[in-house]
Design an enzyme around this catalytic site. Sequence first.
Site, PDB file in Angstrom:
ATOM      1  N   SER A 101       0.834  -1.212   0.000  1.00  0.00           N
ATOM      2  CA  SER A 101       0.000   0.000   0.000  1.00  0.00           C
ATOM      3  C   SER A 101       0.862   1.253   0.000  1.00  0.00           C
ATOM      4  O   SER A 101       0.591   2.218  -0.728  1.00  0.00           O
ATOM      5  CB  SER A 101      -0.889   0.014   1.246  1.00  0.00           C
ATOM      6  OG  SER A 101      -1.837  -1.002   1.176  1.00  0.00           O
TER       7      SER A 101
ATOM      8  N   ARG B 242       1.492   4.241  -3.092  1.00  0.00           N
ATOM      9  CA  ARG B 242       1.283   5.673  -2.798  1.00  0.00           C
ATOM     10  C   ARG B 242       2.539   6.468  -3.085  1.00  0.00           C
ATOM     11  O   ARG B 242       2.472   7.594  -3.595  1.00  0.00           O
ATOM     12  CB  ARG B 242       0.840   5.833  -1.341  1.00  0.00           C
ATOM     13  CG  ARG B 242      -0.635   5.423  -1.126  1.00  0.00           C
ATOM     14  CD  ARG B 242      -0.904   5.109   0.321  1.00  0.00           C
ATOM     15  NE  ARG B 242      -2.325   4.859   0.593  1.00  0.00           N
ATOM     16  CZ  ARG B 242      -2.976   3.719   0.308  1.00  0.00           C
ATOM     17  NH1 ARG B 242      -2.335   2.720  -0.303  1.00  0.00           N
ATOM     18  NH2 ARG B 242      -4.256   3.588   0.599  1.00  0.00           N
TER      19      ARG B 242
ATOM     20  N   GLY C  10      -5.888  -3.187  -7.759  1.00  0.00           N
ATOM     21  CA  GLY C  10      -7.008  -2.318  -7.406  1.00  0.00           C
ATOM     22  C   GLY C  10      -6.515  -0.996  -6.827  1.00  0.00           C
ATOM     23  O   GLY C  10      -7.035   0.074  -7.144  1.00  0.00           O
TER      24      GLY C  10
ATOM     25  N   ARG D 221     -13.684  -5.977 -11.212  1.00  0.00           N
ATOM     26  CA  ARG D 221     -13.873  -5.378  -9.882  1.00  0.00           C
ATOM     27  C   ARG D 221     -14.611  -4.033  -9.979  1.00  0.00           C
ATOM     28  O   ARG D 221     -14.490  -3.329 -10.972  1.00  0.00           O
ATOM     29  CB  ARG D 221     -12.512  -5.235  -9.188  1.00  0.00           C
ATOM     30  CG  ARG D 221     -11.906  -6.601  -8.923  1.00  0.00           C
ATOM     31  CD  ARG D 221     -10.555  -6.522  -8.262  1.00  0.00           C
ATOM     32  NE  ARG D 221     -10.634  -5.968  -6.924  1.00  0.00           N
ATOM     33  CZ  ARG D 221      -9.577  -5.708  -6.167  1.00  0.00           C
ATOM     34  NH1 ARG D 221      -8.361  -5.941  -6.643  1.00  0.00           N
ATOM     35  NH2 ARG D 221      -9.718  -5.218  -4.968  1.00  0.00           N
TER      36      ARG D 221
ATOM     37  N   SER E 213     -13.179   2.056   3.169  1.00  0.00           N
ATOM     38  CA  SER E 213     -12.239   1.654   2.123  1.00  0.00           C
ATOM     39  C   SER E 213     -11.150   2.703   1.960  1.00  0.00           C
ATOM     40  O   SER E 213     -11.428   3.859   1.643  1.00  0.00           O
ATOM     41  CB  SER E 213     -12.976   1.465   0.787  1.00  0.00           C
ATOM     42  OG  SER E 213     -12.035   1.504  -0.274  1.00  0.00           O
TER      43      SER E 213
ATOM     44  N   ASP F   9      -7.146  -7.732   4.275  1.00  0.00           N
ATOM     45  CA  ASP F   9      -6.386  -8.581   3.350  1.00  0.00           C
ATOM     46  C   ASP F   9      -5.946  -9.903   3.985  1.00  0.00           C
ATOM     47  O   ASP F   9      -5.366 -10.750   3.306  1.00  0.00           O
ATOM     48  CB  ASP F   9      -5.159  -7.828   2.828  1.00  0.00           C
ATOM     49  CG  ASP F   9      -5.565  -6.703   1.882  1.00  0.00           C
ATOM     50  OD1 ASP F   9      -6.680  -6.773   1.329  1.00  0.00           O
ATOM     51  OD2 ASP F   9      -4.776  -5.767   1.710  1.00  0.00           O
TER      52      ASP F   9
ATOM     53  N   LYS G 189     -12.489  -8.626  -3.957  1.00  0.00           N
ATOM     54  CA  LYS G 189     -11.026  -8.495  -3.964  1.00  0.00           C
ATOM     55  C   LYS G 189     -10.492  -9.173  -5.239  1.00  0.00           C
ATOM     56  O   LYS G 189     -11.226  -9.355  -6.196  1.00  0.00           O
ATOM     57  CB  LYS G 189     -10.449  -9.111  -2.686  1.00  0.00           C
ATOM     58  CG  LYS G 189     -10.862  -8.369  -1.422  1.00  0.00           C
ATOM     59  CD  LYS G 189     -10.306  -6.961  -1.418  1.00  0.00           C
ATOM     60  CE  LYS G 189     -10.729  -6.186  -0.187  1.00  0.00           C
ATOM     61  NZ  LYS G 189     -10.380  -4.764  -0.282  1.00  0.00           N
TER      62      LYS G 189
ATOM     63  N   ARG H 106     -13.043 -13.853  -2.295  1.00  0.00           N
ATOM     64  CA  ARG H 106     -12.220 -14.609  -1.327  1.00  0.00           C
ATOM     65  C   ARG H 106     -13.041 -15.481  -0.379  1.00  0.00           C
ATOM     66  O   ARG H 106     -12.521 -16.469   0.137  1.00  0.00           O
ATOM     67  CB  ARG H 106     -11.305 -13.653  -0.548  1.00  0.00           C
ATOM     68  CG  ARG H 106     -10.192 -13.139  -1.435  1.00  0.00           C
ATOM     69  CD  ARG H 106      -9.210 -12.254  -0.709  1.00  0.00           C
ATOM     70  NE  ARG H 106      -8.072 -11.985  -1.585  1.00  0.00           N
ATOM     71  CZ  ARG H 106      -7.240 -10.963  -1.451  1.00  0.00           C
ATOM     72  NH1 ARG H 106      -7.406 -10.114  -0.464  1.00  0.00           N
ATOM     73  NH2 ARG H 106      -6.243 -10.812  -2.294  1.00  0.00           N
TER      74      ARG H 106
ATOM     75  N   ARG I 259      -3.053 -13.973  -2.559  1.00  0.00           N
ATOM     76  CA  ARG I 259      -3.209 -14.289  -1.132  1.00  0.00           C
ATOM     77  C   ARG I 259      -3.877 -15.653  -0.918  1.00  0.00           C
ATOM     78  O   ARG I 259      -3.652 -16.302   0.105  1.00  0.00           O
ATOM     79  CB  ARG I 259      -3.979 -13.183  -0.413  1.00  0.00           C
ATOM     80  CG  ARG I 259      -3.242 -11.848  -0.448  1.00  0.00           C
ATOM     81  CD  ARG I 259      -3.734 -10.888   0.607  1.00  0.00           C
ATOM     82  NE  ARG I 259      -3.481  -9.508   0.237  1.00  0.00           N
ATOM     83  CZ  ARG I 259      -2.300  -8.883   0.340  1.00  0.00           C
ATOM     84  NH1 ARG I 259      -1.260  -9.532   0.813  1.00  0.00           N
ATOM     85  NH2 ARG I 259      -2.169  -7.628  -0.018  1.00  0.00           N
TER      86      ARG I 259
HETATM   87  C1  S3P Z   1      -5.648  -1.012   0.034  1.00  0.00           C
HETATM   88  C2  S3P Z   1      -6.896  -0.985   0.579  1.00  0.00           C
HETATM   89  C3  S3P Z   1      -7.721  -2.181   0.755  1.00  0.00           C
HETATM   90  C4  S3P Z   1      -6.909  -3.457   0.605  1.00  0.00           C
HETATM   91  C5  S3P Z   1      -5.957  -3.407  -0.560  1.00  0.00           C
HETATM   92  C6  S3P Z   1      -4.997  -2.253  -0.394  1.00  0.00           C
HETATM   93  C7  S3P Z   1      -4.913   0.263  -0.109  1.00  0.00           C
HETATM   94  O1  S3P Z   1      -8.740  -2.169  -0.221  1.00  0.00           O
HETATM   95  O2  S3P Z   1      -7.754  -4.573   0.458  1.00  0.00           O
HETATM   96  O3  S3P Z   1      -5.215  -4.597  -0.674  1.00  0.00           O
HETATM   97  O4  S3P Z   1      -3.696   0.228  -0.333  1.00  0.00           O
HETATM   98  O5  S3P Z   1      -5.543   1.323   0.011  1.00  0.00           O
HETATM   99  P1  S3P Z   1     -10.148  -1.398   0.026  1.00  0.00           P
HETATM  100  O6  S3P Z   1      -9.845   0.016   0.273  1.00  0.00           O
HETATM  101  O7  S3P Z   1     -10.912  -1.575  -1.260  1.00  0.00           O
HETATM  102  O8  S3P Z   1     -10.783  -2.110   1.163  1.00  0.00           O
END
Ligand code: S3P
Length: 433
Positions: A23, A27, A91, A123, A166, A314, A341, A345, A386
Amino acid sequence: MKLIIEPARSALEGRCRVPGDKSISHRLAILGGMAGGQSVISGYLDSADTRATLAAMAALGAEVSESDGEIRILGGRLRAPAGPLDLGNSGTGVRLLAGALAGHPDLRAAEIQLVGDDSLSRRPMGRIVEPLRAMGARIADHAGCLPLTLRPGPLNGIRFRPRMASAQVKSAVLLAGLHAQGETVVVEPGPSRDHTERLLPAFGVEIRRSGAEIHLHGGQVLRAGQFHVPGDLSSAAFALAAGLLVPGSRVVLDQVGLNPTRDGVLRILDGMGAQVEVRPGAAIGSEPVGSLTAKHSTLRGLEIPPEWVPLAIDEFPIIMALAAAADGTTVISGAEELRVKESDRLAVMCRELVRLGVRVEETADGAVVHGGPVHGGTVDSHGDHRIAMSLAVLALVAEGEVAIDNAEWIQTSYPTFVDDLCALGALMRWEEE
Ligand code: S3P
């Protein structure tokens, strides 16, 4: 590729440095590409997902180079890419990028397509498209999914409360808010990972939290910086679980991110009776970090409080795998987000656990997993990193050999998973399918 796992013949022992946080890496790629000057990042996760985001930023004009384990991003001036931006399986990459580009002043004459692989193309994108449109973004979707076509233009700040907790939705709106007129406020319906809020000040952006509200003014200038990425708790969870499951084991994981909005897995493990010692260390940037030691434990089933779900979102595949080897029954509820996801899952873990002889019932928003013996067999990753790693860890305590089809998807987030587990003493090998 098929991954073959033999039941562990001896305890797992050793230390492991898990790869960088996924994550945070996404970013940093996006913010580093937008920030003026050269950002230097060490510990950036080298995986398919995070490479896709870096490649997208490079296609948008950021100068990306790599040397001595550091990524350098010379950002600050973006241009229209020559073709569609392919975020692969990610995603986070696609949703955050859509927000970051929606009002970008350098891209006002451009038309940008965001695409992904088959899984990502299924998705839901409505969750980001709707608030971005409410800000004035010109963005076309395909029945709520990819491809997204953006024509960046002026945006207005909004006050927005997402339907679900989220971090991806929150972050997409905040990143769009950087280029909006006036203030953007996101009101969180519940806590979700806060890496975006922690990182933005390091790029010189003022952002303020007040209870569940996050406030950000548009028109702020991002400045490059130096960053180090802590280890990913979501990746650490696999070696941790392996240490808990295999009799006699002791596994130490160093430099793992311990952000409190991500610690649901530690709470759940504690509730299951796991012996995990958490040793806080010096923070890395604005992220708390520490080491984790897992000792073999007799795990028991747990009714998981639904409010913990977003904090461990996750980790449910590995939690379900642990539940299959625990004493008693584990009940998961309030977890319908798991259905959207990298795979569904809930459905996929239930189906694959059954193939290993586990008694499990799928519910609309969760699952009931009955602990008991796990036998060998052949299972499938369903294209989900995963799922593959969770089944591989459970296989260490199966009665016979387990083969996981399509296990190469592990490279999405943790390409060194098999090497790391083997270094601790696990017996895993790749075979051509
Ligand atoms: C993430 C947020 C989560 C997580 C993903 C990474 C992120 O998703 O499941 O693996 O880096 O912001 P959601 O925000 O859709 O729950």
